[in-house]
Write a protein that holds these residues in place. Structure first.
Motif, mmCIF file in Angstrom:
data_model
loop_
_atom_site.group_PDB
_atom_site.id
_atom_site.type_symbol
_atom_site.label_atom_id
_atom_site.label_comp_id
_atom_site.label_asym_id
_atom_site.label_seq_id
_atom_site.Cartn_x
_atom_site.Cartn_y
_atom_site.Cartn_z
ATOM 1 N N SER A 181 0.852 -1.186 0.000
ATOM 2 C CA SER A 181 0.000 0.000 0.000
ATOM 3 C C SER A 181 0.886 1.233 0.000
ATOM 4 N N HIS A 182 0.358 2.334 -0.528
ATOM 5 C CA HIS A 182 1.079 3.597 -0.406
ATOM 6 C C HIS A 182 1.321 3.937 1.068
ATOM 7 N N ALA A 183 0.452 3.437 1.937
ATOM 8 C CA ALA A 183 0.595 3.706 3.371
ATOM 9 C C ALA A 183 1.826 3.040 3.966
ATOM 10 N N ALA A 184 2.459 2.145 3.224
ATOM 11 C CA ALA A 184 3.697 1.512 3.702
ATOM 12 C C ALA A 184 4.870 2.475 3.647
ATOM 13 N N SER A 185 4.772 3.508 2.828
ATOM 14 C CA SER A 185 5.899 4.411 2.604
ATOM 15 C C SER A 185 6.117 5.329 3.805
ATOM 16 N N LEU A 186 7.258 5.174 4.458
ATOM 17 C CA LEU A 186 7.592 6.062 5.574
ATOM 18 C C LEU A 186 7.816 7.487 5.068
ATOM 19 N N THR A 187 8.315 7.597 3.851
ATOM 20 C CA THR A 187 8.539 8.918 3.264
ATOM 21 C C THR A 187 7.223 9.654 3.061
ATOM 22 N N LEU A 188 6.236 8.961 2.493
ATOM 23 C CA LEU A 188 4.951 9.607 2.222
ATOM 24 C C LEU A 188 4.167 9.871 3.503
ATOM 25 N N THR A 189 4.096 8.876 4.374
ATOM 26 C CA THR A 189 3.282 9.042 5.589
ATOM 27 C C THR A 189 3.971 9.923 6.627
ATOM 28 N N GLY A 190 5.293 10.080 6.511
ATOM 29 C CA GLY A 190 6.016 10.909 7.465
ATOM 30 C C GLY A 190 6.107 12.370 7.088
ATOM 31 N N ASP A 191 5.566 12.734 5.949
ATOM 32 C CA ASP A 191 5.618 14.121 5.491
ATOM 33 C C ASP A 191 4.415 14.886 6.034
ATOM 34 N N PRO A 192 4.625 15.830 6.961
ATOM 35 C CA PRO A 192 3.488 16.552 7.561
ATOM 36 C C PRO A 192 2.720 17.396 6.568
ATOM 37 N N ASP A 193 3.305 17.645 5.408
ATOM 38 C CA ASP A 193 2.617 18.423 4.370
ATOM 39 C C ASP A 193 2.276 17.563 3.165
ATOM 40 N N GLY A 194 2.426 16.243 3.316
ATOM 41 C CA GLY A 194 2.229 15.334 2.206
ATOM 42 C C GLY A 194 0.801 14.852 2.046
ATOM 43 N N SER A 220 4.621 -1.510 6.125
ATOM 44 C CA SER A 220 6.021 -1.090 6.161
ATOM 45 C C SER A 220 6.922 -2.280 6.469
ATOM 46 N N ALA A 221 6.467 -3.149 7.375
ATOM 47 C CA ALA A 221 7.224 -4.365 7.666
ATOM 48 C C ALA A 221 7.297 -5.255 6.431
ATOM 49 N N LEU A 222 6.228 -5.285 5.646
ATOM 50 C CA LEU A 222 6.233 -6.062 4.410
ATOM 51 C C LEU A 222 7.276 -5.514 3.435
ATOM 52 N N SER A 223 7.455 -4.217 3.419
ATOM 53 C CA SER A 223 8.498 -3.626 2.578
ATOM 54 C C SER A 223 9.870 -4.155 2.988
ATOM 55 N N ALA A 224 10.123 -4.171 4.288
ATOM 56 C CA ALA A 224 11.405 -4.675 4.781
ATOM 57 C C ALA A 224 11.590 -6.141 4.401
ATOM 58 N N LEU A 225 10.535 -6.923 4.531
ATOM 59 C CA LEU A 225 10.603 -8.331 4.142
ATOM 60 C C LEU A 225 10.899 -8.484 2.660
ATOM 61 N N THR A 226 10.268 -7.659 1.860
ATOM 62 C CA THR A 226 10.469 -7.731 0.412
ATOM 63 C C THR A 226 11.942 -7.561 0.066
ATOM 64 N N ILE A 227 12.579 -6.578 0.685
ATOM 65 C CA ILE A 227 13.996 -6.333 0.426
ATOM 66 C C ILE A 227 14.842 -7.525 0.862
ATOM 67 N N GLN A 228 14.536 -8.059 2.036
ATOM 68 C CA GLN A 228 15.362 -9.153 2.556
ATOM 69 C C GLN A 228 15.203 -10.430 1.736
#
Length: 255
Positions: free
Chosen positions: A154-167, A183-191
């Motif tokens: 999901s787009h909600a996995a993105s720490l960059t997008l969800t962490g932007d107070p003006d995003g 977000s944990a799934l993203s980490a798993l994907t990389i590993q």
């Protein structure tokens, strides 16, 4: 990823009896693959498979509850016995934790007041279930000359997008269950991508977008077929395709 007609690509889609998973299964069948429709509810799985067959595709229902170890192992055993290998795994099964309310609009996912049992349940499906299914299917995927694993995120996995107070997510309620699970799934994907690169197994995550499904009470603006397009694209990557990436239909997404 083309083979002779009598040696079809075999694809398993979890949570495929409805929504994005079903749309992906239908499209893969149109492309000539043998599609295995994973579903917790056997009757619904059979109905979905029958509909794909009625449209001219090759589809088979597979009883599969990603949170049940015995169910996962039985599914892997059946696939091995009937098909001998697996070429594509789409880890689509997932839950929001908040019923038919978008998890980013759900008051019961606010971090300071969230029920830990909900968090555990969401991670059990969205994270641990992906590990269980992927590991059970890996011996079969390793038999494929061009295996692909697609994790539906999901787009909600993105720490960059969800962490932007003006995003774009600034106006949505914080989520302590669904968003962190993705977000944990993203980490798993990389590993997994790092581990399986030597086996030429491509592993990527995809954000389908805001799709009209049961999980958001059908408030999404994309059709399931539109949402499934990214899944299908990553499932059919050529040998020079990316691995360890996070994508939407518009291209790469920030972690």
């Amino acid at each position: 990823m083309e083979r002779e007609h009598n040696d079809r690509i075999v694809a398993l889609v979890t949570g495929a009896n409805k929504g994005i998973g079903r749309a992906a299964a239908e499209r893969l069948a149109v492309l000539g693959m043998t599609v295995l429709i994973g579903a917790r509810d056997g009757r619904r799985g059979e109905e979905a498979a029958a509909a794909v067959r009625a449209a001219g595709g090759d589809a088979h229902a597979i009883a599969l509850d990603v949170t049940d170890r015995d169910s996962v192992l039985a599914a892997a055993k059946r696939i091995e016995a009937e098909f001998g290998r697996l070429d594509v795994l789409i880890n689509n099964a997932g839950i929001t934790g908040s019923g038919q309310t978008s998890p980013m609009d759900a008051t019961d996912q606010i971090p300071s007041t969230v029920d830990l049992d909900m968090v555990r349940a969401v991670f059990e499906t969205n994270v641990f279930g992906v590990i269980a299914v992927t590991n059970a299917m890996l011996p079969l995927l390793r038999r494929s000359p061009a295996a692909r694993v697609v994790n539906v995120s999901s787009h909600a996995a993105s720490l960059t997008l969800t962490g932007d107070p003006d995003g774009p997510f600034a106006a949505l309620l914080p989520s302590a269950a669904y968003s962190p699970s993705k977000s944990a799934l993203s980490a798993l994907t990389i590993q997994y991508a790092n581990e399986l690169r030597k086996d030429r197994i491509l592993v990527n995550a995809v954000a389908p977008g805001f799709v009209d499904t049961d999980s958001n009470n059908h408030t999404g603006h994309l059709t399931p077929a539109e949402g499934a397009a990214g899944l299908v694209r990553l499932a059919t990557l050529g040998p020079d395709g990316p691995t360890g990436g996070f994508f939407s239909e518009d291209g790469p997404l920030p972690w």
